[in-house]
Design an enzyme around this catalytic site. Structure first.
Site, PDB file in Angstrom:
ATOM      1  N   ALA A  28     -55.448  41.169  74.048  1.00 62.95           N
ATOM      2  CA  ALA A  28     -54.557  41.759  75.051  1.00 62.95           C
ATOM      3  C   ALA A  28     -54.009  40.676  75.979  1.00 62.95           C
ATOM      4  O   ALA A  28     -52.824  40.695  76.348  1.00 62.95           O
ATOM      5  CB  ALA A  28     -55.297  42.825  75.855  1.00 62.95           C
ATOM      6  N   VAL A  77     -51.345  38.643  74.334  1.00 62.39           N
ATOM      7  CA  VAL A  77     -50.076  39.375  74.407  1.00 62.39           C
ATOM      8  C   VAL A  77     -49.473  39.232  75.811  1.00 62.39           C
ATOM      9  O   VAL A  77     -48.275  38.956  75.967  1.00 62.39           O
ATOM     10  CB  VAL A  77     -50.295  40.875  74.068  1.00 62.39           C
ATOM     11  CG1 VAL A  77     -49.040  41.691  74.363  1.00 62.39           C
ATOM     12  CG2 VAL A  77     -50.698  41.026  72.607  1.00 62.39           C
ATOM     13  N   HIS A  78     -50.308  39.384  76.831  1.00 63.78           N
ATOM     14  CA  HIS A  78     -49.871  39.278  78.231  1.00 63.78           C
ATOM     15  C   HIS A  78     -49.255  37.900  78.508  1.00 63.78           C
ATOM     16  O   HIS A  78     -48.169  37.793  79.088  1.00 63.78           O
ATOM     17  CB  HIS A  78     -51.103  39.522  79.121  1.00 63.78           C
ATOM     18  CG  HIS A  78     -50.879  39.345  80.579  1.00 63.78           C
ATOM     19  ND1 HIS A  78     -50.081  40.189  81.329  1.00 63.78           N
ATOM     20  CD2 HIS A  78     -51.371  38.431  81.464  1.00 63.78           C
ATOM     21  CE1 HIS A  78     -50.096  39.793  82.597  1.00 63.78           C
ATOM     22  NE2 HIS A  78     -50.861  38.734  82.701  1.00 63.78           N
ATOM     23  N   VAL A  79     -49.940  36.864  78.059  1.00 61.43           N
ATOM     24  CA  VAL A  79     -49.448  35.502  78.289  1.00 61.43           C
ATOM     25  C   VAL A  79     -48.160  35.273  77.501  1.00 61.43           C
ATOM     26  O   VAL A  79     -47.191  34.707  78.023  1.00 61.43           O
ATOM     27  CB  VAL A  79     -50.525  34.461  77.889  1.00 61.43           C
ATOM     28  CG1 VAL A  79     -49.950  33.052  77.893  1.00 61.43           C
ATOM     29  CG2 VAL A  79     -51.727  34.554  78.819  1.00 61.43           C
TER      30      VAL A  79
END
Lengths: 300, 213
Positions: B167, B170-172
């Site tokens: 997750a 994905v965020h980065v």
């Protein structure tokens, strides 16, 4: 145990082969504990203390004969006393010498994350190398027999070594040497099985129809085996597990989950990389800024 | 020159930014030390923390620290992360999202549906990690729990950590992908064009004097 070993067949958290030029040509070893011959004298506990230089704290009576009350970093073996009333109404005192079973498929070694903290020698002995131990206690989580204990002082894991230092130079374990009734014997695993078969035959002839050998297949067999009068009910002997095996949870945690987790993380990162190369960044251009400025002016 | 420069819009105030980076640094330390304890081929990462034993000692304390810092952050941004009807519509248009065709999508408020779902996923993972982590914290707590629960917690901890790391990847990546986002968390501001394009409903709130944290 810091002697160099050239006969390591398994090493915790290690993916390359360990030194194993030496093999156990004489066969794997085993300790056979004939529970039916044990008189509960605790000489084995004393011999273990003496050879390994261990002195547990002097505790207090907890209402039963077990002394000390449990295994600890200083007590690697322990007589566990169970009272059992037979169907005929006789009282039997079942005394089991508890300690590491030296599984052929050791749950502690499977769970251990520290390279070389747990090894299995070609002769079958499972040994802890405390200088590599990080104190996480995963061996406790992995063990089907509740044997390893974490020291409160140094936070390392300890258990019976099967006197690997004595066995390495051709001696029998200290508890075997001292046992006054011959209830503990030591030799190759094949010899011990044969000896057990003779004992079981004798026991059966004397009315113990369920006498048998405890060498549980669920952990690939063990290098510490018991002759039990009631082999059909091992739990009578201070909850000796009837079908011990490495827990499915530990199998999942230390098996499939390891490669799958790394694959998932790598795949996620790679998907991001492909997206950036293939579709590219989402940028704000001058038109967007102009549209934003227009909307700001309209609002004012 | 400066007169013609468009005014910038404040997206994150200083306290939120500091908190975010405390959580972010803690997460990196936890991921590295956790992976060291998880996979033999990554055990060497423990050297960054002073060896295996120090890794084992430090990891759970950093974990508790991050859980507290994250709880503050989660409460601060939680209100703006409630899913609304238009968010589900936005999700159905995921092809336009990944293809950079935002003009075809419904308007987005302070956070888009992807950010909101990620928020809930991270909250769930951290809750699972905190609870299972306490159970497998051998030095203080494991003895209080039955062995079956300790074994389950070890699996839960590994699974939740894997999901969380994915997750965060994905965020980065989303921050790298959507240009202008990183500045929101470093300097605290975004350009009007960025807000207009990516979070139009929030942009309008801001113009009307709302949309603050």
């Amino acid at each position: 145990m810091a002697l160099q070993s050239l006969d390591i067949v398994r090493r915790s958290a290690t993916t390359t082969p360990s030194p194993q030029a030496r093999e156990a040509h004489a066969g794997e070893v085993a300790k056979l504990i004939d529970v039916t011959k044990c008189i509960g004298c605790k000489a084995c506990q004393v011999a273990c203390m003496e050879w390994n230089d261990l002195r547990d704290e002097i505790g207090s009576c907890t209402g039963h004969y077990d002394n000390p009350a449990d295994l600890s970093e200083h007590s690697w073996t322990l007589m566990r006393f169970s009272e059992h009333e037979t169907a005929a109404g006789d009282l039997e005192w079942l005394i089991r010498k508890d300690g590491c079973m030296h599984c052929a498929d050791p749950g502690c070694l499977k769970a251990c994350p520290a390279p070389g903290a747990i090894v299995q020698y070609a002769n079958g002995i499972v040994d802890f190398h405390e200088e590599n131990c990080i104190g996480c206690g995963y061996c406790v989580t992995g063990c089907p027999f509740n044997v390893p204990r974490i020291s409160k002082r140094d936070h390392k894991a300890y258990k019976c070594t099967l006197c690997s230092d004595r066995v390495a130079v051709g001696l029998e374990p200290a508890c075997v040497k001292t046992c006054p009734t011959g209830a503990i014997v030591f030799g190759t695993k094949d010899d011990m099985k044969q000896h057990a078969a003779e004992r079981i035959e004798d026991l059966k002839s004397r009315g113990f129809e369920h006498a048998g050998l405890y060498d549980p297949a669920g952990v690939g067999g063990t290098h510490v085996m018991y002759v039990l009068h009631h082999a059909d009910q091992p739990q009578l002997y201070a909850n000796l597990p009837a079908e011990p095996k490495i827990s499915a949870m530990v199998g999942l945690w230390k098996g499939m989950s390891k490669p799958l987790a790394l694959l998932a993380i790598a795949a996620t990162a790679f998907a991001g990389f492909l997206h950036y190369i293939g579709i590219g960044p989402n940028e704000v251009d001058e038109d967007d800024e102009a549209a934003a400025r227009r909307e700001m002016e309209e609002t004012r | 020159m400066s007169a013609r420069k468009p005014p910038e819009i404040v997206r994150y105030r200083t306290s939120t930014r500091i908190n975010h980076w405390i959580v972010a640094i803690s997460f990196v330390l936890l991921a590295l030390s956790g992976l060291a304890l998880f996979h033999p081929s990554l055990f060497w990462l423990g050297n960054l923390f002073g060896g295996g034993t120090w890794t084992r000692i430090l990891h759970p304390f950093i974990g508790v620290f991050m859980a507290v810092a994250f709880a503050l952050l989660a409460f601060a941004v939680g209100g703006a992360n409630r899913m609304e009807r238009r968010d589900w519509q936005w999700l159905r248009g995921w092809r336009d999202v990944v293809g950079n065709h935002e003009q075809d999508l419904p308007e987005v408020g302070r956070y888009n549906a992807g950010q909101k779902l990620l928020y809930f996923l991270i909250v769930l993972c951290l809750l699972a990690l905190l609870l299972s982590g306490i159970v497998i914290w051998r030095a203080y707590f494991s003895l209080l729990f039955p062995i079956g629960l300790v074994r389950l917690a070890a699996v839960v901890h590994a699974v939740a950590a894997t999901v969380l790391i994915c997750a965060i990847v994905v965020h980065v990546y989303a921050a790298i992908w959507v240009k202008g986002s990183v500045r929101a968390m470093t300097r605290g501001t975004v350009s009007p064009g960025w807000a207009w394009k990516h979070h139009h409903a929030w942009f309008r709130d801001v113009l009307r004097g709302g949309g603050r944290e």
